[in-house]
Design a protein around this motif. Structure first.
Motif, mmCIF file in Angstrom:
data_model
loop_
_atom_site.group_PDB
_atom_site.id
_atom_site.type_symbol
_atom_site.label_atom_id
_atom_site.label_comp_id
_atom_site.label_asym_id
_atom_site.label_seq_id
_atom_site.Cartn_x
_atom_site.Cartn_y
_atom_site.Cartn_z
ATOM 1 N N ARG A 246 0.816 -1.218 0.000
ATOM 2 C CA ARG A 246 0.000 0.000 0.000
ATOM 3 C C ARG A 246 0.851 1.270 0.000
ATOM 4 N N GLU A 247 1.948 1.271 0.775
ATOM 5 C CA GLU A 247 2.678 2.520 1.007
ATOM 6 C C GLU A 247 4.086 2.551 0.428
ATOM 7 N N GLY A 248 4.626 1.377 0.057
ATOM 8 C CA GLY A 248 5.999 1.330 -0.445
ATOM 9 C C GLY A 248 6.952 0.870 0.646
ATOM 10 N N THR B 158 8.756 -2.425 -6.052
ATOM 11 C CA THR B 158 9.900 -2.677 -5.168
ATOM 12 C C THR B 158 11.207 -2.514 -5.936
ATOM 13 N N ALA B 159 11.254 -3.022 -7.167
ATOM 14 C CA ALA B 159 12.456 -2.877 -7.985
ATOM 15 C C ALA B 159 12.789 -1.405 -8.214
ATOM 16 N N ALA B 160 11.773 -0.576 -8.404
ATOM 17 C CA ALA B 160 12.005 0.854 -8.603
ATOM 18 C C ALA B 160 12.606 1.481 -7.345
ATOM 19 N N PRO C 294 21.216 -3.153 -6.976
ATOM 20 C CA PRO C 294 20.949 -4.333 -7.823
ATOM 21 C C PRO C 294 21.264 -5.667 -7.157
ATOM 22 N N GLY C 295 22.113 -5.667 -6.151
ATOM 23 C CA GLY C 295 22.445 -6.918 -5.474
ATOM 24 C C GLY C 295 21.520 -7.277 -4.320
ATOM 25 N N MET D 152 0.527 2.351 -15.914
ATOM 26 C CA MET D 152 -0.583 2.505 -14.976
ATOM 27 C C MET D 152 -0.177 3.278 -13.728
ATOM 28 N N LEU D 153 1.100 3.190 -13.353
ATOM 29 C CA LEU D 153 1.578 3.962 -12.204
ATOM 30 C C LEU D 153 1.583 5.453 -12.517
#
Length: 198
Positions: free
Chosen positions: A22-24, A109-111, A117-118, A166-167
């Motif tokens: 919901r919040e990041g 989450t990747a953003a 990256p690790g 969509m984001l």
């Protein structure tokens, strides 16, 4: 008799799932997750050595349910493989209209972890995306679609592109349009012609 309470670890993951989605992940503290789960911070750290460990567990818990949902949408649709793939996009567009929908938890989450990256959660996210691509490739092989690996990858690009846009726009029409593009791609591949997307 009332059902027994969930184990603490499960409650913590459930709480992290709700809050992180919901919040990041950066906006939510370990204290907030512990409070939501109804456990002490000490208990949380007994089960998860760090917040990074908890983030990784959060994504791991989303892996199979998300894959199962895509598979269910595909299997429930009637028609050929192009119809079934488009149905995934149509169902996703419908889901995106729900007020609690926040997009793809893996991409979000990747953003947030783009400069790490690790991070183990990045590994979980990459594996999830590869599993979906492999599953889709198998469906295309079964349907005798030429170049199934390349075609599956193109559909994945359309799907994750739809998640990303969509984001920005919060408009399900983009997901529906991506679905039509995926359908045209498959129809063209099966007919031996380049797809015309309209």
């Amino acid at each position: 008799m009332p059902s027994p309470a969930k184990p603490a670890r499960e409650r913590i993951i459930d709480a992290a799932n709700r809050l992180f989605y919901r919040e990041g992940i950066r906006a939510v503290s370990v204290d907030a997750v512990a409070e939501k789960a109804g456990v002490t911070k000490k208990t949380l750290y007994y089960h998860f050595k760090s917040k990074d460990d908890l983030i990784t567990a959060y994504l791991t818990a989303r892996d199979q349910p998300n894959l199962a949902q895509f598979e269910a949408w595909f299997d429930a649709a009637e028609g050929n493989v192009a119809d079934k793939v488009e149905a995934i996009f149509i169902a996703l567009a419908k889901s995106s209209r729900h007020p609690k929908w926040r997009g793809c938890g893996f991409l979000r989450t990747a953003a947030e972890l783009a400069n790490m990256p690790g991070h183990p959660a990045m590994t979980v996210g990459a594996a999830h995306k590869k599993k979906f691509e492999a599953w889709l490739t198998e469906r295309l092989v079964e349907a005798h679609v030429p170049q199934p690996e390349a075609t599956a990858r193109q559909i994945v690009l359309l799907l994750d592109g739809a998640f990303s846009i969509m984001l920005v726009h919060r408009d399900p029409a983009y997901v529906e349009e991506a679905g039509r593009a995926a359908r045209a791609l498959l129809s063209g591949a099966q007919s031996g012609h380049s797809p015309t997307i309209s």
